[in-house]
Design a protein around this motif. Structure first.
Motif, mmCIF file in Angstrom:
data_model
loop_
_atom_site.group_PDB
_atom_site.id
_atom_site.type_symbol
_atom_site.label_atom_id
_atom_site.label_comp_id
_atom_site.label_asym_id
_atom_site.label_seq_id
_atom_site.Cartn_x
_atom_site.Cartn_y
_atom_site.Cartn_z
ATOM 1 N N SER A 189 -3.101 -5.309 14.905
ATOM 2 C CA SER A 189 -3.097 -3.676 14.532
ATOM 3 C C SER A 189 -4.362 -3.187 14.999
ATOM 4 O O SER A 189 -4.284 -1.911 15.478
ATOM 5 N N MET A 190 -5.273 -3.706 15.113
ATOM 6 C CA MET A 190 -6.740 -3.080 15.722
ATOM 7 C C MET A 190 -7.118 -3.069 17.018
ATOM 8 O O MET A 190 -7.475 -2.380 17.719
ATOM 9 N N TYR A 249 -0.288 -2.402 16.920
ATOM 10 C CA TYR A 249 -0.082 -1.748 15.940
ATOM 11 C C TYR A 249 1.426 -1.518 15.744
ATOM 12 O O TYR A 249 1.774 -2.069 14.442
ATOM 13 N N ASP A 250 2.134 -1.210 16.560
ATOM 14 C CA ASP A 250 3.317 -1.057 16.464
ATOM 15 C C ASP A 250 3.996 -2.445 16.055
ATOM 16 O O ASP A 250 5.099 -2.678 15.469
ATOM 17 N N ARG A 307 3.433 -3.649 12.469
ATOM 18 C CA ARG A 307 4.249 -2.728 11.510
ATOM 19 C C ARG A 307 5.519 -3.182 11.547
ATOM 20 O O ARG A 307 6.061 -3.336 10.538
ATOM 21 N N LEU A 314 2.269 0.635 -0.642
ATOM 22 C CA LEU A 314 2.004 0.155 0.689
ATOM 23 C C LEU A 314 2.952 -0.852 1.179
ATOM 24 O O LEU A 314 2.741 -0.949 2.480
ATOM 25 N N LEU A 346 -7.252 3.713 1.650
ATOM 26 C CA LEU A 346 -5.819 3.555 2.311
ATOM 27 C C LEU A 346 -4.991 4.768 1.641
ATOM 28 O O LEU A 346 -4.126 5.425 2.265
ATOM 29 N N ARG A 395 -3.961 7.349 4.111
ATOM 30 C CA ARG A 395 -2.721 7.216 4.465
ATOM 31 C C ARG A 395 -2.491 6.810 6.262
ATOM 32 O O ARG A 395 -1.761 7.735 6.420
ATOM 33 N N PRO A 396 -3.054 5.910 6.499
ATOM 34 C CA PRO A 396 -3.087 5.802 8.018
ATOM 35 C C PRO A 396 -1.580 5.397 8.426
ATOM 36 O O PRO A 396 -1.004 4.300 8.216
ATOM 37 N N GLY A 397 -1.026 6.144 9.251
ATOM 38 C CA GLY A 397 0.496 6.318 9.669
ATOM 39 C C GLY A 397 0.590 5.935 10.977
ATOM 40 O O GLY A 397 1.695 5.856 11.568
ATOM 41 N N ASP A 398 -0.436 5.990 11.734
ATOM 42 C CA ASP A 398 -0.533 5.598 13.150
ATOM 43 C C ASP A 398 -1.664 4.973 13.664
ATOM 44 O O ASP A 398 -2.716 4.785 12.694
ATOM 45 N N TRP A 405 -5.474 4.402 11.896
ATOM 46 C CA TRP A 405 -5.886 3.168 11.385
ATOM 47 C C TRP A 405 -7.099 2.486 12.048
ATOM 48 O O TRP A 405 -7.945 2.105 11.164
#
Lengths: 131, 115
Positions: A53-54, A60-61, A64, A129, B37, B41-44, B48
Motif C-alpha cells: 500500500s505504501m 495501494y489498489d 485494498r 475500518l 485514521l 480517513r485516507p481513501g486514496d 495514505w
C-alpha cells in the motif's frame, strides 16, 4: 524397599486449568497469550499489505482489493479482536503490576470489563475500518 | 565447595521491564494512529502515503514496529519456554523467531524510508 510404603503420602494439589474451567481472569490471561501468538503469526501479512500500500498507487489498489475479500475481512476482524483484547488485557496487567485492582472482586470485575470493552472496540472499529 | 548462583531472582527482570516499556509505547502509538485514521480517513494512495511523509510519523511508526518486535520476542520466548521442552527443538524455535523478527524489523525500515 518397604520405606516408600511406610512414609506418609502427600499429594500435590491438582487444579483443572482447562479453559472451560477457568474463572474470568484466567480466561483473560490465556486469551492474552493466544491473541499475542496469533498476532505474531500474522505480522508478515500485515507488513506485506502495508508494504504494497505504501509502494505505489497500483500497490495501494491491490492491497485494498485484497482487504475487500470476504475471507480477508473475517481474518482482519479476528486480528482486530485479538489486538483489542491484547491491548485491554495488557492495560489491566499493567494496572495489576502497579497493585491497582488486585482484590479478588475487583480483579474479576476488571476481567469482565476487558472482554466487554475489547468486543465493543472490535465492533466499532471493525464497522468503521474493516467492513 | 564453590557457591555459584546461576539462576534465581532478577534473571528475567530486564525482559519483563522491556516488555512493559514497549507495551506503553505501542499503546500510545495505537491511539494516535487510530485517531489519525478516523480524522484523515485516507481513501486514496496520495492521502495514505502522505500520512507517513512527516519525519515524526515515520520515526513513530518505526519505533512502533521495533517495539513490537522486541515485545513479541519476549512474549513468544515465554510461550516457547512453556511448551517446547526438548532443548534442540527449543533452540531451533528461538532461532526461527529471532530471524523472523529481525527480518520484519528490517522490512519495516525499508517500507518507511523507500522515499
Amino acid at each position: 524397599m518397604a520405606d516408600n510404603n511406610s512414609r506418609p503420602k502427600r499429594y500435590a494439589p491438582w487444579y483443572n486449568v482447562s479453559p472451560g474451567n477457568l474463572p474470568l481472569p484466567g480466561l483473560v490471561s490465556i486469551f492474552h497469550r493466544i491473541s499475542g501468538l496469533g498476532l505474531f503469526m500474522m505480522l508478515w501479512l500485515l507488513l506485506w499489505l502495508f508494504d504494497s500500500s505504501m509502494a505505489s498507487a497500483e500497490g495501494y489498489d491491490w492491497a485494498r482489493s485484497v482487504l475487500g475479500g470476504g475471507f480477508v475481512k473475517l481474518l482482519m476482524t479476528g486480528l482486530l479482536w485479538a489486538f483489542m483484547h491484547h491491548f485491554c488485557a495488557g492495560i489491566r496487567f499493567l494496572l495489576l503490576d502497579m497493585h491497582v485492582g488486585i482484590e479478588l472482586a475487583q480483579a474479576r470485575r476488571s476481567s469482565g470489563v476487558v472482554f466487554v470493552v475489547s468486543l465493543l472496540l472490535t465492533l466499532i472499529l471493525g464497522a468503521m475500518l474493516v467492513w | 565447595m564453590v557457591n555459584r548462583v546461576i539462576t534465581g531472582a532478577h534473571y528475567g527482570f530486564s525482559s519483563w521491564l522491556a516488555q512493559r516499556v514497549t507495551a506503553c509505547a505501542m499503546a500510545v502509538y495505537t491511539v494516535v494512529f487510530l485517531t489519525l485514521l478516523i480524522v484523515v480517513r485516507p481513501g486514496d494512495y496520495a492521502t495514505w502515503h502522505g500520512m507517513f511523509v512527516p519525519v515524526w510519523m515515520r520515526l513513530a511508526t518505526l519505533l512502533f514496529w521495533l517495539s513490537l518486535c522486541y515485545h513479541a520476542w519476549v512474549g513468544v520466548r515465554d510461550i516457547i519456554m512453556d511448551y517446547i521442552k526438548p532443548t534442540a527443538a527449543r533452540l531451533v524455535a528461538h532461532g526461527l523467531v529471532i530471524f523472523a523478527l529481525l527480518g520484519l524489523a528490517a522490512w519495516s525500515v525499508q517500507i518507511l524510508w523507500r522515499a
